[in-house]
Design a protein around this motif. Structure first.
Motif, PDB file in Angstrom:
ATOM      1  N   ILE A 190       4.479   6.387 -10.527  1.00 18.95           N
ATOM      2  CA  ILE A 190       4.656   4.940 -10.648  1.00 18.95           C
ATOM      3  C   ILE A 190       6.101   4.606 -11.005  1.00 18.95           C
ATOM      4  CG2 ILE A 190       3.948   2.885 -11.938  1.00 18.95           C
ATOM      5  CD1 ILE A 190       1.754   4.013 -10.038  1.00 18.95           C
ATOM      6  N   LYS A 191       6.707   5.391 -11.881  1.00 14.54           N
ATOM      7  CA  LYS A 191       8.092   5.157 -12.301  1.00 14.54           C
ATOM      8  C   LYS A 191       9.039   5.233 -11.109  1.00 14.54           C
ATOM      9  CE  LYS A 191      11.546   6.768 -15.630  1.00 14.54           C
ATOM     10  NZ  LYS A 191      12.647   6.470 -14.772  1.00 14.54           N
ATOM     11  N   ILE A 192       8.771   6.143 -10.194  1.00 11.54           N
ATOM     12  CA  ILE A 192       9.595   6.253  -8.979  1.00 11.54           C
ATOM     13  C   ILE A 192       9.578   4.931  -8.223  1.00 11.54           C
ATOM     14  CG2 ILE A 192       9.736   7.358  -6.712  1.00 11.54           C
ATOM     15  CD1 ILE A 192       8.740   9.951  -8.148  1.00 11.54           C
ATOM     16  N   PHE A 193       8.390   4.314  -8.103  1.00 13.33           N
ATOM     17  CA  PHE A 193       8.294   3.013  -7.434  1.00 13.33           C
ATOM     18  C   PHE A 193       9.132   1.965  -8.149  1.00 13.33           C
ATOM     19  CE2 PHE A 193       3.966   4.430  -5.895  1.00 13.33           C
ATOM     20  CZ  PHE A 193       4.320   4.458  -4.565  1.00 13.33           C
ATOM     21  N   THR A 194       8.966   1.872  -9.462  1.00 17.81           N
ATOM     22  CA  THR A 194       9.658   0.807 -10.196  1.00 17.81           C
ATOM     23  C   THR A 194      11.169   1.050 -10.221  1.00 17.81           C
ATOM     24  OG1 THR A 194       9.206   1.907 -12.318  1.00 17.81           O
ATOM     25  CG2 THR A 194       7.683   0.185 -11.616  1.00 17.81           C
ATOM     26  N   ASP A 195      11.595   2.313 -10.306  1.00 17.78           N
ATOM     27  CA  ASP A 195      13.035   2.607 -10.277  1.00 17.78           C
ATOM     28  C   ASP A 195      13.639   2.218  -8.928  1.00 17.78           C
ATOM     29  OD1 ASP A 195      12.904   3.539 -12.851  1.00 17.78           O
ATOM     30  OD2 ASP A 195      13.030   5.670 -12.317  1.00 17.78           O
ATOM     31  N   GLU A 196      12.905   2.528  -7.848  1.00 16.34           N
ATOM     32  CA  GLU A 196      13.383   2.149  -6.515  1.00 16.34           C
ATOM     33  C   GLU A 196      13.445   0.637  -6.375  1.00 16.34           C
ATOM     34  OE1 GLU A 196      10.901   4.139  -3.646  1.00 16.34           O
ATOM     35  OE2 GLU A 196      11.712   6.104  -4.151  1.00 16.34           O
ATOM     36  N   LEU A 197      12.460  -0.039  -6.934  1.00 19.11           N
ATOM     37  CA  LEU A 197      12.431  -1.496  -6.876  1.00 19.11           C
ATOM     38  C   LEU A 197      13.649  -2.084  -7.598  1.00 19.11           C
ATOM     39  CD1 LEU A 197      10.936  -4.167  -6.232  1.00 19.11           C
ATOM     40  CD2 LEU A 197       9.863  -3.936  -8.478  1.00 19.11           C
ATOM     41  N   THR A 227       0.843  -1.195   0.000  1.00 15.56           N
ATOM     42  CA  THR A 227       0.000   0.000   0.000  1.00 15.56           C
ATOM     43  C   THR A 227       0.877   1.242   0.000  1.00 15.56           C
ATOM     44  OG1 THR A 227      -0.102   0.072   2.402  1.00 15.56           O
ATOM     45  CG2 THR A 227      -1.846  -1.153   1.294  1.00 15.56           C
ATOM     46  N   ASP A 228       0.307   2.318  -0.473  1.00 15.78           N
ATOM     47  CA  ASP A 228       0.973   3.614  -0.433  1.00 15.78           C
ATOM     48  C   ASP A 228      -0.083   4.673  -0.692  1.00 15.78           C
ATOM     49  OD1 ASP A 228       2.539   6.008  -1.730  1.00 15.78           O
ATOM     50  OD2 ASP A 228       4.048   4.749  -0.759  1.00 15.78           O
ATOM     51  N   PRO A 229      -0.019   5.827  -0.024  1.00 17.95           N
ATOM     52  CA  PRO A 229      -1.010   6.878  -0.266  1.00 17.95           C
ATOM     53  C   PRO A 229      -1.110   7.303  -1.734  1.00 17.95           C
ATOM     54  CG  PRO A 229       0.263   7.389   1.694  1.00 17.95           C
ATOM     55  CD  PRO A 229       0.906   6.185   1.065  1.00 17.95           C
ATOM     56  N   VAL A 230      -0.021   7.207  -2.479  1.00 17.60           N
ATOM     57  CA  VAL A 230      -0.041   7.585  -3.897  1.00 17.60           C
ATOM     58  C   VAL A 230      -0.958   6.653  -4.691  1.00 17.60           C
ATOM     59  CG1 VAL A 230       1.394   7.717  -5.985  1.00 17.60           C
ATOM     60  CG2 VAL A 230       2.253   8.617  -3.834  1.00 17.60           C
ATOM     61  N   LEU A 231      -1.095   5.421  -4.249  1.00 15.20           N
ATOM     62  CA  LEU A 231      -1.889   4.436  -4.974  1.00 15.20           C
ATOM     63  C   LEU A 231      -3.374   4.467  -4.613  1.00 15.20           C
ATOM     64  CD1 LEU A 231       0.449   1.319  -4.606  1.00 15.20           C
ATOM     65  CD2 LEU A 231       0.364   2.954  -6.506  1.00 15.20           C
ATOM     66  N   GLU A 232      -3.723   5.041  -3.482  1.00 22.34           N
ATOM     67  CA  GLU A 232      -5.099   4.986  -2.977  1.00 22.34           C
ATOM     68  C   GLU A 232      -6.109   5.509  -3.987  1.00 22.34           C
ATOM     69  OE1 GLU A 232      -5.086   6.973   0.802  1.00 22.34           O
ATOM     70  OE2 GLU A 232      -3.952   5.364   1.721  1.00 22.34           O
ATOM     71  N   PRO A 233      -7.255   4.859  -4.092  1.00 22.47           N
ATOM     72  CA  PRO A 233      -7.834   3.823  -3.239  1.00 22.47           C
ATOM     73  C   PRO A 233      -7.397   2.402  -3.620  1.00 22.47           C
ATOM     74  CG  PRO A 233      -9.421   4.374  -4.914  1.00 22.47           C
ATOM     75  CD  PRO A 233      -8.206   5.254  -5.144  1.00 22.47           C
ATOM     76  N   TYR A 234      -6.413   2.292  -4.482  1.00 17.20           N
ATOM     77  CA  TYR A 234      -5.952   0.984  -4.945  1.00 17.20           C
ATOM     78  C   TYR A 234      -4.752   0.513  -4.131  1.00 17.20           C
ATOM     79  CZ  TYR A 234      -8.774   2.730  -8.736  1.00 17.20           C
ATOM     80  OH  TYR A 234      -9.809   3.268  -9.456  1.00 17.20           O
ATOM     81  N   LYS A 244       1.242  -0.257 -13.503  1.00 15.79           N
ATOM     82  CA  LYS A 244       0.738   0.401 -14.718  1.00 15.79           C
ATOM     83  C   LYS A 244      -0.788   0.375 -14.758  1.00 15.79           C
ATOM     84  CE  LYS A 244       4.799  -0.276 -17.574  1.00 15.79           C
ATOM     85  NZ  LYS A 244       5.379  -0.937 -18.736  1.00 15.79           N
ATOM     86  N   LYS A 245      -1.390  -0.727 -14.328  1.00 16.01           N
ATOM     87  CA  LYS A 245      -2.848  -0.808 -14.284  1.00 16.01           C
ATOM     88  C   LYS A 245      -3.410   0.215 -13.308  1.00 16.01           C
ATOM     89  CE  LYS A 245      -6.977  -2.308 -14.997  1.00 16.01           C
ATOM     90  NZ  LYS A 245      -7.659  -2.028 -16.253  1.00 16.01           N
ATOM     91  N   ILE A 246      -2.765   0.384 -12.172  1.00 18.68           N
ATOM     92  CA  ILE A 246      -3.231   1.382 -11.205  1.00 18.68           C
ATOM     93  C   ILE A 246      -3.144   2.781 -11.809  1.00 18.68           C
ATOM     94  CG2 ILE A 246      -2.701   2.494  -8.984  1.00 18.68           C
ATOM     95  CD1 ILE A 246      -2.106  -0.313  -7.893  1.00 18.68           C
ATOM     96  N   ALA A 247      -2.104   3.058 -12.577  1.00 14.57           N
ATOM     97  CA  ALA A 247      -1.981   4.364 -13.238  1.00 14.57           C
ATOM     98  C   ALA A 247      -3.173   4.609 -14.151  1.00 14.57           C
ATOM     99  CB  ALA A 247      -0.679   4.440 -14.022  1.00 14.57           C
ATOM    100  N   VAL A 248      -3.548   3.607 -14.923  1.00 17.14           N
ATOM    101  CA  VAL A 248      -4.696   3.738 -15.829  1.00 17.14           C
ATOM    102  C   VAL A 248      -5.986   3.915 -15.033  1.00 17.14           C
ATOM    103  CG1 VAL A 248      -6.094   2.503 -17.542  1.00 17.14           C
ATOM    104  CG2 VAL A 248      -3.602   2.477 -17.714  1.00 17.14           C
ATOM    105  N   LEU A 249      -6.147   3.167 -13.962  1.00 23.01           N
ATOM    106  CA  LEU A 249      -7.347   3.289 -13.126  1.00 23.01           C
ATOM    107  C   LEU A 249      -7.449   4.673 -12.496  1.00 23.01           C
ATOM    108  CD1 LEU A 249      -7.250  -0.206 -11.390  1.00 23.01           C
ATOM    109  CD2 LEU A 249      -9.016   0.613 -12.965  1.00 23.01           C
TER     110      LEU A 249
END
Length: 105
Positions: A94-101, A11-18, A64-69
């Motif tokens: 979203i890119k920040i998440f994947t780059d950190e990952l 979870t992350d506030p950036v993703l909410e409500p997803y 990426k799906k969350i970005a579209v949603l």
């Protein structure tokens, strides 16, 4: 003895409500839903619940799906530029998440 699969929640506030859950097979995009009291199934009452939306083989695909949603949450855009700007904002988050990952692997 059969081992039960472990489910991780991301979870992350950036993703909410997803949010995303992960098991040994896939990543699941889920949504926290607060029912509307006017909804036909709530009968005036309702409890928040988690709704599974889709399954993905990779974390990046789930993000990426969350970005579209998130982009589709807004009903109207006044121009193509405003839509693209919103898409770029969400995609960059979203890119920040994947780059950190990738940097931790």
């Amino acid at each position: 003895m059969k081992k039960f699969k472990q489910i991780q929640t991301i979870t992350d506030p950036v993703l909410e409500p997803y949010f995303i859950t992960r098991d040994e097979y896939s990543f699941t995009v889920k949504e926290n839903v607060a029912p509307n009291s006017n909804h036909f199934r709530t009968k005036g009452k309702g409890k928040s619940y988690e709704k599974s939306l889709s399954y993905y083989p990779t974390f990046e695909a789930a993000l990426k799906k969350i970005a579209v949603l998130k982009l589709s949450q807004k009903e109207n855009y006044t121009s193509i530029n405003s839509y693209i700007e919103e898409y770029n904002t969400i995609s960059n988050q979203i890119k920040i998440f994947t780059d950190e990952l990738r940097s931790t692997i």
